[in-house]
Design a protein around this motif. Structure first.
Motif, PDB file in Angstrom:
ATOM      1  N   TRP A   1       0.849  -1.187   0.000  1.00 46.86           N
ATOM      2  CA  TRP A   1       0.000   0.000   0.000  1.00 46.86           C
ATOM      3  C   TRP A   1       0.884   1.236   0.000  1.00 46.86           C
ATOM      4  CZ3 TRP A   1      -3.280  -2.047   4.629  1.00 46.86           C
ATOM      5  CH2 TRP A   1      -4.338  -2.831   4.162  1.00 46.86           C
TER       6      TRP A   1
ATOM      7  N   THR B   1      -7.033   6.731   3.107  1.00 45.65           N
ATOM      8  CA  THR B   1      -8.442   6.480   3.402  1.00 45.65           C
ATOM      9  C   THR B   1      -8.810   5.049   3.054  1.00 45.65           C
ATOM     10  OG1 THR B   1      -9.109   7.212   1.204  1.00 45.65           O
ATOM     11  CG2 THR B   1      -9.080   8.896   2.970  1.00 45.65           C
ATOM     12  N   ARG B   2     -10.005   4.647   3.463  1.00 45.34           N
ATOM     13  CA  ARG B   2     -10.499   3.313   3.093  1.00 45.34           C
ATOM     14  C   ARG B   2     -10.597   3.178   1.580  1.00 45.34           C
ATOM     15  NH1 ARG B   2     -15.382   3.634   7.241  1.00 45.34           N
ATOM     16  NH2 ARG B   2     -15.509   5.484   6.003  1.00 45.34           N
TER      17      ARG B   2
ATOM     18  N   LEU C   1      -7.225   2.269   0.315  1.00 49.48           N
ATOM     19  CA  LEU C   1      -6.924   0.870   0.648  1.00 49.48           C
ATOM     20  C   LEU C   1      -7.668  -0.083  -0.291  1.00 49.48           C
ATOM     21  CD1 LEU C   1      -7.125   0.974   4.556  1.00 49.48           C
ATOM     22  CD2 LEU C   1      -5.085   1.125   3.122  1.00 49.48           C
TER      23      LEU C   1
ATOM     24  N   ILE D   1     -12.796  -4.466   2.767  1.00 55.64           N
ATOM     25  CA  ILE D   1     -11.325  -4.380   2.763  1.00 55.64           C
ATOM     26  C   ILE D   1     -10.719  -5.666   3.322  1.00 55.64           C
ATOM     27  CG2 ILE D   1      -9.316  -3.169   3.719  1.00 55.64           C
ATOM     28  CD1 ILE D   1     -11.090  -0.580   3.559  1.00 55.64           C
TER      29      ILE D   1
ATOM     30  N   THR E   1     -11.014   4.337  11.127  1.00 59.36           N
ATOM     31  CA  THR E   1     -11.176   2.995  10.569  1.00 59.36           C
ATOM     32  C   THR E   1     -10.020   2.630   9.652  1.00 59.36           C
ATOM     33  OG1 THR E   1     -13.574   3.216  10.717  1.00 59.36           O
ATOM     34  CG2 THR E   1     -12.726   1.435   9.330  1.00 59.36           C
ATOM     35  N   SER E   2      -9.614   3.552   8.778  1.00 58.51           N
ATOM     36  CA  SER E   2      -8.490   3.208   7.891  1.00 58.51           C
ATOM     37  C   SER E   2      -7.213   3.030   8.707  1.00 58.51           C
ATOM     38  CB  SER E   2      -8.312   4.240   6.768  1.00 58.51           C
ATOM     39  OG  SER E   2      -8.012   5.527   7.237  1.00 58.51           O
TER      40      SER E   2
END
Length: 184
Positions: free
Chosen positions: A7, A14-15, A18, A110, A171-172
């Motif tokens: 990554w 951010t999500r 990802l 994810i 969250t990310s």
């Protein structure tokens, strides 16, 4: 041969970033299967208010056990961060945005995609956390938001150069902390 998911989070952590980078490793058939599995898991549309409700939701998902374990770990990180940000025990944390059905489904997507890559390792660059302010359930907060900062403090290296906006959410950050094995 070892498969590594890499990554690049220097511009965006951010999500969405990802997901985009993870799905880039999947062929079209596998990507469709991941999306179908996520949809079939039937994450409830409502909001989970605390970690016990989130865990109950995760435990009820029709997904492989390793994905449920990933989800429990990610939400455990989130609960610990929220507890640190609010000065309360983990079992007394109250979820706002991260507890809604769409956020849980997004984290699930994810986790499913990472597992579908077959990667034995995940590597990442330092993360772009952004700068400025974010409007959330707690009002207007400086970036990184307190829960995000609590996760960063657990070992996420951040870029020196900051871009405007919220480019690393709680969250990310939790997903990154959970999955990344090595920083590059």
């Amino acid at each position: 041969m070892t498969t590594t998911l890499v990554w690049d989070l220097r511009d965006d952590a951010t999500r969405t970033a990802l997901l985009t980078q993870t799905f880039a490793m999947l062929d079209d058939v596998t990507a469709r299967e991941v999306r179908e599995t996520c949809a079939a898991a039937a994450v409830p549309a409502g909001r989970c208010h605390d970690i016990a409700e989130v865990y109950a939701t995760i435990d009820g998902l029709e997904v492989p056990e390793e994905v449920r374990e990933d989800m429990r770990a990610v939400y455990g990180i989130l609960a610990e961060a929220e507890a640190a940000a609010h000065g309360v025990p983990v079992d007394r944390t109250h979820f706002h945005e991260v507890g809604n059905g769409a956020a849980i489904a997004n984290a699930l997507l994810i986790c499913l995609a990472v597992r579908a890559t077959g990667a034995q390792a995940v590597e990442a660059t330092p993360v772009q956390c952004g700068e400025g302010f974010v409007d959330c359930a707690h009002g207007r907060l400086p970036l990184p938001a307190p829960a995000t900062r609590a996760i960063i403090d657990r070992g996420l290296p951040v870029c020196e150069h900051r871009r405007e906006g919220e480019l690393l959410t709680p969250t990310s950050a939790a997903l990154i902390l959970h999955f990344v094995d090595r920083w590059v």
